[in-house]
Scaffold this motif. Structure first.
Motif, PDB file in Angstrom:
ATOM      1  N   ILE A  95       0.998  -1.133   0.008  1.00 57.08           N
ATOM      2  CA  ILE A  95       0.344   0.109   0.110  1.00 57.08           C
ATOM      3  C   ILE A  95       0.811   1.117  -0.031  1.00 57.08           C
ATOM      4  O   ILE A  95       1.702   1.261   0.576  1.00 57.08           O
ATOM      5  CB  ILE A  95      -0.837   0.120   1.222  1.00 57.08           C
ATOM      6  CG1 ILE A  95      -1.803  -1.273   1.144  1.00 57.08           C
ATOM      7  CG2 ILE A  95      -1.879   1.532   1.212  1.00 57.08           C
ATOM      8  CD1 ILE A  95      -2.682  -1.478   2.336  1.00 57.08           C
ATOM      9  N   ILE A  96       0.501   2.132  -0.929  1.00 56.50           N
ATOM     10  CA  ILE A  96       1.260   3.185  -1.017  1.00 56.50           C
ATOM     11  C   ILE A  96       0.531   4.500  -0.668  1.00 56.50           C
ATOM     12  O   ILE A  96       1.111   5.351   0.107  1.00 56.50           O
ATOM     13  CB  ILE A  96       1.791   3.640  -2.650  1.00 56.50           C
ATOM     14  CG1 ILE A  96       2.779   2.491  -3.112  1.00 56.50           C
ATOM     15  CG2 ILE A  96       2.608   5.040  -2.930  1.00 56.50           C
ATOM     16  CD1 ILE A  96       3.826   2.363  -2.378  1.00 56.50           C
ATOM     17  N   CYS A  97      -0.762   4.617  -0.794  1.00 55.11           N
ATOM     18  CA  CYS A  97      -1.489   5.562  -0.375  1.00 55.11           C
ATOM     19  C   CYS A  97      -3.039   4.907  -0.205  1.00 55.11           C
ATOM     20  O   CYS A  97      -3.492   4.063  -0.878  1.00 55.11           O
ATOM     21  CB  CYS A  97      -1.987   6.773  -1.503  1.00 55.11           C
ATOM     22  SG  CYS A  97      -0.319   7.290  -2.045  1.00 55.11           S
ATOM     23  N   ASN A  98      -3.663   5.713   0.778  1.00 57.93           N
ATOM     24  CA  ASN A  98      -4.983   5.499   1.204  1.00 57.93           C
ATOM     25  C   ASN A  98      -5.751   6.684   0.635  1.00 57.93           C
ATOM     26  O   ASN A  98      -5.366   7.778   1.111  1.00 57.93           O
ATOM     27  CB  ASN A  98      -5.526   5.026   2.718  1.00 57.93           C
ATOM     28  CG  ASN A  98      -5.275   3.606   2.912  1.00 57.93           C
ATOM     29  OD1 ASN A  98      -5.274   2.703   2.067  1.00 57.93           O
ATOM     30  ND2 ASN A  98      -4.604   3.324   4.051  1.00 57.93           N
ATOM     31  N   VAL A  99      -7.002   6.554   0.268  1.00 59.23           N
ATOM     32  CA  VAL A  99      -7.491   7.778  -0.336  1.00 59.23           C
ATOM     33  C   VAL A  99      -8.925   7.635   0.108  1.00 59.23           C
ATOM     34  O   VAL A  99      -9.652   6.665  -0.327  1.00 59.23           O
ATOM     35  CB  VAL A  99      -7.411   8.076  -1.760  1.00 59.23           C
ATOM     36  CG1 VAL A  99      -7.711   9.446  -2.079  1.00 59.23           C
ATOM     37  CG2 VAL A  99      -5.966   7.595  -2.274  1.00 59.23           C
ATOM     38  N   THR A 100      -9.490   8.537   0.512  1.00 57.73           N
ATOM     39  CA  THR A 100     -11.155   8.693   0.378  1.00 57.73           C
ATOM     40  C   THR A 100     -11.480  10.061  -0.308  1.00 57.73           C
ATOM     41  O   THR A 100     -10.807  11.266  -0.323  1.00 57.73           O
ATOM     42  CB  THR A 100     -11.567   8.902   1.984  1.00 57.73           C
ATOM     43  OG1 THR A 100     -10.854   9.903   2.537  1.00 57.73           O
ATOM     44  CG2 THR A 100     -11.378   7.642   2.650  1.00 57.73           C
ATOM     45  N   TYR A 101     -13.012  10.227  -0.685  1.00 59.76           N
ATOM     46  CA  TYR A 101     -13.341  10.999  -1.570  1.00 59.76           C
ATOM     47  C   TYR A 101     -14.960  11.471  -0.964  1.00 59.76           C
ATOM     48  O   TYR A 101     -15.477  10.633  -0.821  1.00 59.76           O
ATOM     49  CB  TYR A 101     -13.644  10.937  -2.949  1.00 59.76           C
ATOM     50  CG  TYR A 101     -12.251  10.065  -3.711  1.00 59.76           C
ATOM     51  CD1 TYR A 101     -11.274  10.838  -4.199  1.00 59.76           C
ATOM     52  CD2 TYR A 101     -11.945   8.640  -3.386  1.00 59.76           C
ATOM     53  CE1 TYR A 101     -10.121  10.128  -4.635  1.00 59.76           C
ATOM     54  CE2 TYR A 101     -11.098   8.014  -3.767  1.00 59.76           C
ATOM     55  CZ  TYR A 101     -10.015   8.924  -4.517  1.00 59.76           C
ATOM     56  OH  TYR A 101      -8.699   8.357  -5.121  1.00 59.76           O
ATOM     57  N   ILE A 102     -15.304  12.559  -1.386  1.00 55.85           N
ATOM     58  CA  ILE A 102     -16.469  12.908  -1.368  1.00 55.85           C
ATOM     59  C   ILE A 102     -16.721  13.640  -2.803  1.00 55.85           C
ATOM     60  O   ILE A 102     -16.301  14.514  -3.248  1.00 55.85           O
ATOM     61  CB  ILE A 102     -17.050  13.942  -0.162  1.00 55.85           C
ATOM     62  CG1 ILE A 102     -16.751  13.347   1.084  1.00 55.85           C
ATOM     63  CG2 ILE A 102     -18.561  14.372  -0.234  1.00 55.85           C
ATOM     64  CD1 ILE A 102     -16.787  14.369   2.360  1.00 55.85           C
ATOM     65  N   MET A 103     -17.815  13.080  -3.476  1.00 61.27           N
ATOM     66  CA  MET A 103     -18.106  13.501  -4.831  1.00 61.27           C
ATOM     67  C   MET A 103     -19.495  13.929  -4.854  1.00 61.27           C
ATOM     68  O   MET A 103     -20.366  13.640  -4.196  1.00 61.27           O
ATOM     69  CB  MET A 103     -18.033  12.153  -5.840  1.00 61.27           C
ATOM     70  CG  MET A 103     -16.818  11.350  -5.794  1.00 61.27           C
ATOM     71  SD  MET A 103     -15.426  12.373  -6.225  1.00 61.27           S
ATOM     72  CE  MET A 103     -15.648  12.607  -7.906  1.00 61.27           C
ATOM     73  N   PHE A 104     -19.621  15.221  -5.705  1.00 64.40           N
ATOM     74  CA  PHE A 104     -20.976  15.874  -5.670  1.00 64.40           C
ATOM     75  C   PHE A 104     -21.558  15.331  -7.112  1.00 64.40           C
ATOM     76  O   PHE A 104     -20.941  15.397  -8.220  1.00 64.40           O
ATOM     77  CB  PHE A 104     -20.825  17.297  -5.901  1.00 64.40           C
ATOM     78  CG  PHE A 104     -21.924  18.078  -5.937  1.00 64.40           C
ATOM     79  CD1 PHE A 104     -23.076  18.163  -5.171  1.00 64.40           C
ATOM     80  CD2 PHE A 104     -22.131  18.727  -7.404  1.00 64.40           C
ATOM     81  CE1 PHE A 104     -23.982  18.954  -5.303  1.00 64.40           C
ATOM     82  CE2 PHE A 104     -23.377  19.404  -7.458  1.00 64.40           C
ATOM     83  CZ  PHE A 104     -24.384  19.458  -6.495  1.00 64.40           C
ATOM     84  N   VAL A 105     -22.832  14.824  -6.940  1.00 64.58           N
ATOM     85  CA  VAL A 105     -23.595  14.245  -8.317  1.00 64.58           C
ATOM     86  C   VAL A 105     -23.976  15.477  -8.751  1.00 64.58           C
ATOM     87  O   VAL A 105     -25.017  16.178  -8.462  1.00 64.58           O
ATOM     88  CB  VAL A 105     -24.522  13.327  -7.644  1.00 64.58           C
ATOM     89  CG1 VAL A 105     -25.558  13.006  -9.011  1.00 64.58           C
ATOM     90  CG2 VAL A 105     -24.142  12.019  -6.682  1.00 64.58           C
ATOM     91  N   MET A 106     -23.588  15.792 -10.233  1.00 65.03           N
ATOM     92  CA  MET A 106     -23.998  16.830 -11.158  1.00 65.03           C
ATOM     93  C   MET A 106     -25.067  16.408 -11.960  1.00 65.03           C
ATOM     94  O   MET A 106     -26.039  17.263 -12.236  1.00 65.03           O
ATOM     95  CB  MET A 106     -22.908  17.426 -11.866  1.00 65.03           C
ATOM     96  CG  MET A 106     -21.849  17.691 -10.933  1.00 65.03           C
ATOM     97  SD  MET A 106     -20.646  18.673 -12.078  1.00 65.03           S
ATOM     98  CE  MET A 106     -20.132  17.486 -13.282  1.00 65.03           C
ATOM     99  N   ASP A 107     -24.996  14.964 -12.438  1.00 60.02           N
ATOM    100  CA  ASP A 107     -26.091  14.780 -13.342  1.00 60.02           C
ATOM    101  C   ASP A 107     -26.222  13.182 -13.407  1.00 60.02           C
ATOM    102  O   ASP A 107     -25.335  12.519 -12.900  1.00 60.02           O
ATOM    103  CB  ASP A 107     -25.912  15.545 -14.746  1.00 60.02           C
ATOM    104  CG  ASP A 107     -27.082  15.397 -15.455  1.00 60.02           C
ATOM    105  OD1 ASP A 107     -28.255  15.146 -15.277  1.00 60.02           O
ATOM    106  OD2 ASP A 107     -27.061  16.177 -16.606  1.00 60.02           O
ATOM    107  N   LYS A 108     -27.129  12.738 -14.319  1.00 63.71           N
ATOM    108  CA  LYS A 108     -27.229  11.144 -14.636  1.00 63.71           C
ATOM    109  C   LYS A 108     -26.570  10.950 -15.707  1.00 63.71           C
ATOM    110  O   LYS A 108     -26.303  11.689 -16.838  1.00 63.71           O
ATOM    111  CB  LYS A 108     -28.739  11.003 -15.007  1.00 63.71           C
ATOM    112  CG  LYS A 108     -28.736   9.549 -14.776  1.00 63.71           C
ATOM    113  CD  LYS A 108     -30.438   9.301 -14.693  1.00 63.71           C
ATOM    114  CE  LYS A 108     -30.636   7.909 -14.936  1.00 63.71           C
ATOM    115  NZ  LYS A 108     -32.212   7.668 -14.787  1.00 63.71           N
TER     116      LYS A 108
END
Length: 141
Positions: free
Chosen positions: A120-133
């Motif tokens: 393991i080099i990196c652990n990453v977490t994200y919050i993404m904003f849903v813009m469209d379908k």
């Protein structure tokens, strides 16, 4: 056309990913795996390790594909990257992602960057904003 093929076709012209030589290895509903073969002249820092910015770029690239895998067009609201290790400018880095939560307006994703040996080099977490379908890809497949 099956969802993975649709996503591969859409991202094949992604100029940023092409410059960094990032390739889609696998896409499934709710996750994806990308690989970045390390090019010494592109990805390394002054100390001959992989530049943190190159790792962050690899990490960020997997998010759009992960969201597309559930039929959503998203943008990054927040990305948190924990650098655990580094590698010399040889081999490849792989990022694998999974959706943790899919809401109406946000999607939470977790990812791991590993080296060729599976370290393991990196652990990453994200919050993404849903813009469209993304109409071409169903939410479940």
């Amino acid at each position: 056309m099956e969802p993975e093929k649709i996503i591969r076709k859409m991202w094949s012209s992604n100029a940023f990913m092409n410059v960094l030589k990032i390739q889609i290895k696998e896409v499934h509903c709710g996750g994806a795996t990308l690989e970045m073969p390390i090019d010494f002249d592109i990805h390394t820092n002054h100390w001959l390790g992989v530049h943190g910015g190159a790792m962050a770029a690899l990490a960020d690239c997997v998010t759009g594909i992960t969201c597309a895998s559930v039929g959503k067009i998203c943008t990054t609201l927040n990305m948190n990257i924990d650098y655990i290790s580094n590698m010399r400018g040889l081999g490849a880095l792989t990022v694998s992602s999974e959706i943790l939560h899919k809401g109406q307006s946000t999607i939470n994703i977790a990812a791991k960057i590993t080296d060729d040996a599976g370290n393991i080099i990196c652990n990453v977490t994200y919050i993404m904003f849903v813009m469209d379908k993304l109409n071409e890809v169903p939410e479940k497949w």
